[in-house]
Scaffold this active site. Structure first.
Site, PDB file in Angstrom:
ATOM      1  N   SER A   1      31.349  10.764  39.732  1.00  0.00           N
ATOM      2  CA  SER A   1      30.016  10.186  39.508  1.00  0.00           C
ATOM      3  C   SER A   1      29.204   9.920  40.766  1.00  0.00           C
ATOM      4  O   SER A   1      28.008   9.618  40.671  1.00  0.00           O
ATOM      5  CB  SER A   1      30.126   8.901  38.691  1.00  0.00           C
ATOM      6  OG  SER A   1      30.468   9.206  37.368  1.00  0.00           O
TER       7      SER A   1
ATOM      8  N   SER B   1      27.661  10.133  36.877  1.00  0.00           N
ATOM      9  CA  SER B   1      26.821   9.199  36.156  1.00  0.00           C
ATOM     10  C   SER B   1      25.855   8.420  37.056  1.00  0.00           C
ATOM     11  O   SER B   1      25.011   7.680  36.550  1.00  0.00           O
ATOM     12  CB  SER B   1      27.688   8.204  35.381  1.00  0.00           C
ATOM     13  OG  SER B   1      28.479   7.422  36.241  1.00  0.00           O
TER      14      SER B   1
ATOM     15  N   LYS C   1      22.854   1.345  41.417  1.00  0.00           N
ATOM     16  CA  LYS C   1      23.121   1.814  40.055  1.00  0.00           C
ATOM     17  C   LYS C   1      23.147   0.598  39.128  1.00  0.00           C
ATOM     18  O   LYS C   1      23.704  -0.455  39.499  1.00  0.00           O
ATOM     19  CB  LYS C   1      24.464   2.547  40.059  1.00  0.00           C
ATOM     20  CG  LYS C   1      24.862   3.223  38.771  1.00  0.00           C
ATOM     21  CD  LYS C   1      26.161   4.006  38.996  1.00  0.00           C
ATOM     22  CE  LYS C   1      26.647   4.729  37.774  1.00  0.00           C
ATOM     23  NZ  LYS C   1      27.862   5.545  38.054  1.00  0.00           N
TER      24      LYS C   1
END
Lengths: 464, 91
Positions: free
Chosen positions: A184, A160, A82
Site C-alpha cells: 500500500s 491503498s 492517510k
C-alpha cells in the site's frame, strides 16, 4: 521561486527555505491549502482539509523560527496523512462510509511526533476503504471515489495509500504519511511516480492508526525524494508505550559501495516498458554499486499464506462491522461481502500459515544476507485504468515473482523510486529491498540513484 | 481482490496481479459451490439478513476456495516447526 516551484520542492528543501526565512511556514501552508482546494478532488486525493489546524500550526512554527527555536529539519513543512491516522481537528474515516463521522480526540503517535518536530498537518488524505482489507477489485473502492494519478487522470493512483501518492505527485503537500500491509506504499508510489519508504515492522508506532493486520501493518513516508523519506522516517520512528511492537532500533550506516542483487525472474511476465525502464535503472545502479544477477527468490505459497493471515486478522479487527451487518455500507461490491467471506478462514490454516511465515522469514533473510539490497520492478505493470476490474486488466503481465508480498511477510523494509515513464505517460518504479532495520541503506541507494536521474523532479500537468 | 478473488488471496494494497491470476484459475476450475459452502454462506444472513442470492452465491464460491488452501499452507511443515511468536523482527 514561483509558487509552483515551491509546491514541487522536496521537504528537505522546504525546511531549509523556512529556516533561512526565505518563506514562512504560513505562506507555504496557504500555497498548499489553495492547491488542495483546487486539485484535491480532481485526483480523489483528499478527505478533509484541516484549514484551522494547519494555519495555527504554521503560525506557531513561524513564531518559533522568529525566536530561534527551530524544532527539526521538517520545522514548518506542511504535510498530509492517510485518513487512517487519528488527528485532532477532523474526522478519521478510514476511507469507508461506516466510519464517515468517526472522531478521535487525540493525535496518533506519528502525527504527534511530526507536530513536535514543527511540521504542519494540512489534510487527511484519501485511501481505499479499510485499506483494502476486504478484497476490492476496482479503483472506486473508496469513500471519496477513485484515486487518480496526476500523470493521467484516467488511471488509478494506486492503493491503498491513494491520496498520499497523488497529493505528493501533484504538489499538494510537502510530504505525506502512508501505510502498508502488503503493497500500500509501494503501489501508489509506483503509480504516482513518488518516493515511498516502507519501514521495517516495528520501526514506527501504529498507535492511533486503523488496525488491519497487526502482524503486518506499517506506517511510512511518501515524498518527492529518497532523502526526504529518510529524514521523515527518523522523525516518526522509535519506541512508544502505546504500541508494544514499536522499537527504538539503531539506524545502521549504509555501505558506501553497496552490493545489490537482482531478484531472478523479476522481469518475467512484466510489461515490456516496465522491463525496459528497469534495465536502464540497472545501468545506473552499476555506476555506484556491485551488481549480482539472478538472485533466486525462494518458492513459497506467499499469496495463500498472506491471504489466510490477512483474512483472520482483518475479520477480527472488523468483527463489529461484520457482525452488525454494516459492512454492506462499503462502496465496493467485493468489500460488502469480503468480511463474510473471511469468516470461512479455518483456524488450522491460520496456524499453518503462521508456521509457514516463520520459514518464509528465514528464507527471505537468507536470500538477502549476502547483499546490501535487492532490486526488482516495483510493479509488473503501469497503473490500472479507472473503471475496469483489476482482475480483468493486464492479465498477460501478472509478474513471475512477488517480492512485495514475501518482503512484507518477513517484515523487512523496501523503497520505490520513480525510474521512468511508459504507456499513457504513466510512471514506473524501481523497487529496492533491504534486510530488517537497514532503511538507511535504502535511502542511500535511492538518493544515489536520484542524484543521477531526474524522474523524481518531473511535474505532471495538472490541467488535464 | 476481484469478482473472482477469494478471501485467502486478498491483500491490502495491491498484493499482486499474480494472486488475482491464481484466483481466476481456481474459480474457473470449480465454478459451482459445494453444499457445505452454500450452507456456511447462508449462515452469514445471521449478520446481514439483506444478503442477496447472488451475494450468498459469491460468498459460497469464496468459501470453497478458502477451504482449498490447506494443502498449500501445510506443505513442507514438520512437527517441530514453530509459529512465528509475537512476530518480533530480529537484527
Amino acid at each position: 521561486m514561483t509558487h509552483e516551484d515551491l509546491a514541487f520542492s522536496d521537504a528537505t528543501t522546504l525546511g531549509k527555505l523556512i529556516a533561512a526565512k526565505k518563506i514562512s511556514s504560513l505562506e507555504l501552508t496557504n500555497i498548499y491549502l489553495d492547491r488542495l482546494e483546487r486539485y484535491g478532488a480532481k485526483f480523489g486525493a483528499v478527505v478533509t482539509i484541516l484549514h484551522d489546524r494547519a494555519r495555527a500550526e504554521a503560525q506557531a512554527a513561524d513564531q518559533a523560527v522568529a525566536h530561534g527555536n527551530r524544532s527539526s529539519a521538517l520545522h514548518g513543512v506542511p504535510y498530509g496523512v492517510k485518513d487512517l491516522l487519528a488527528a485532532i481537528g477532523g474526522p478519521t474515516t478510514w476511507g469507508a462510509a461506516p466510519y464517515r463521522n468517526q472522531i478521535f480526540d487525540y493525535d496518533s503517535t506519528v502525527v504527534a511526533r511530526l507536530r513536535a518536530a514543527g511540521a504542519v498537518l494540512l489534510a487527511k488524505l484519501s485511501m481505499v476503504e479499510l485499506a483494502g482489507g476486504f478484497g476490492y477489485d476496482q479503483a472506486d473502492a473508496s469513500l471519496t471515489g477513485p484515486g487518480r494519478t496526476p500523470w493521467n487522470r484516467a488511471y488509478w493512483s494506486g492503493g491503498s495509500s491513494s491520496g498520499p501518492g497523488a497529493a505528493v505527485a501533484a504538489g499538494l503537500v510537502g510530504f505525506a504519511i502512508g501505510s502498508e500491509t502488503n503493497g500500500s506504499i509501494m503501489n501508489p508510489s509506483n503509480n504516482c511516480g513518488v518516493s515511498g519508504l516502507r519501514p521495517t515492522f516495528g520501526r514506527v508506532s501504529r498507535y492511533g492508526a486503523m488496525a488491519l493486520m497487526w502482524t503486518s501493518d506499517k506506517l511510512g513516508p511518501m515524498a518527492r525524494s529518497a532523502r526526504d523519506t529518510g529524514l521523515i522516517l527518523r522523525t516518526i520512528a522509535g519506541a512508544d508505550p502505546h504500541d508494544a511492537s514499536a522499537k527504538s532500533a539503531p539506524f545502521r550506516t549504509a555501505s558506501a559501495r553497496p552490493r545489490i542483487g537482482i531478484i531472478a525472474k523479476s522481469m518475467d511476465k512484466a510489461q515490456p516498458s516496465v522491463v525496459a525502464n528497469f534495465k536502464r535503472s540497472l545501468d545506473i545502479l552499476r555506476d555506484f554499486a556491485d551488481i549480482t544477477e539472478d538472485v533466486p527468490h525462494p518458492e513459497f505459497p506467499y499469496g495463500e499464506v498472506f491471504g489466510t493471515l490477512l483474512s483472520g486478522e482483518c475479520a477480527s479487527a472488523f468483527r463489529d462491522l461484520i457482525d452488525s451487518g454494516r459492512s454492506k455500507m462499503l462502496h465496493s461490491p467485493d468489500d460488502k461481502i469480503g468480511g463474510h467471506e473471511q469468516y470461512a478462514t479455518l483456524a488450522v490454516d491460520f496456524v499453518d500459515s503462521m508456521r509457514q511465515r516463520a520459514k518464509i522469514d528465514k528464507a527471505i533473510r537468507r536470500m538477502i544476507a549476502p547483499f546490501d539490497a535487492l532490486v526488482h520492478p516495483t510493479q509488473p505493470t503501469v497503473a490500472y485504468p479507472v473503471g475496469p476490474r483489476f482482475s480483468k486488466t493486464y492479465t498477460q503481465w501478472p509478474g513471475a515473482v512477488d517480492p512485495v508480498t514475501s518482503a512484507n511477510l518477513a517484515g523487512i523494509p523496501a523503497m520505490s523510486v520513480p525510474n521512468g515513464f511508459a504507456e499513457h505517460g504513466l510512471p514506473t518504479g524501481l523497487g529496492i529491498i533491504a534486510n530488517a532495520w537497514r532503511e538507511p541503506q535504502l535511502v542511500a541507494i535511492g538518493s544515489a540513484y536520484q542524484s543521477r536521474t531526474s524522474f523524481h523532479t518531473r511535474r505532471p500537468t495538472l490541467q488535464q | 481482490m476481484g469478482s473472482t478473488r477469494k478471501a485467502f488471496l486478498t491483500a491490502a494494497g495491491i498484493a499482486a496481479t499474480t494472486t488475482v491470476a491464481k484466483a481466476e484459475t481456481i474459480a474457473k476450475a470449480d465454478p459451482a459451490p459445494s453444499p457445505a459452502a452454500i450452507e456456511f454462506a447462508n449462515r452469514m444472513r445471521r449478520f446481514d439478513p439483506s444478503l442477496t442470492p447472488q451475494q450468498l452465491h459469491d460468498i459460497a464460491k469464496s468459501n470453497d476456495d478458502t477451504w482449498k488452501v490447506g494443502p498449500k499452507v501445510h506443505k513442507g511443515l514438520e512437527n517441530g516447526d514453530p509459529m512465528s511468536p509475537a512476530f518480533e523482527i530480529g537484527e
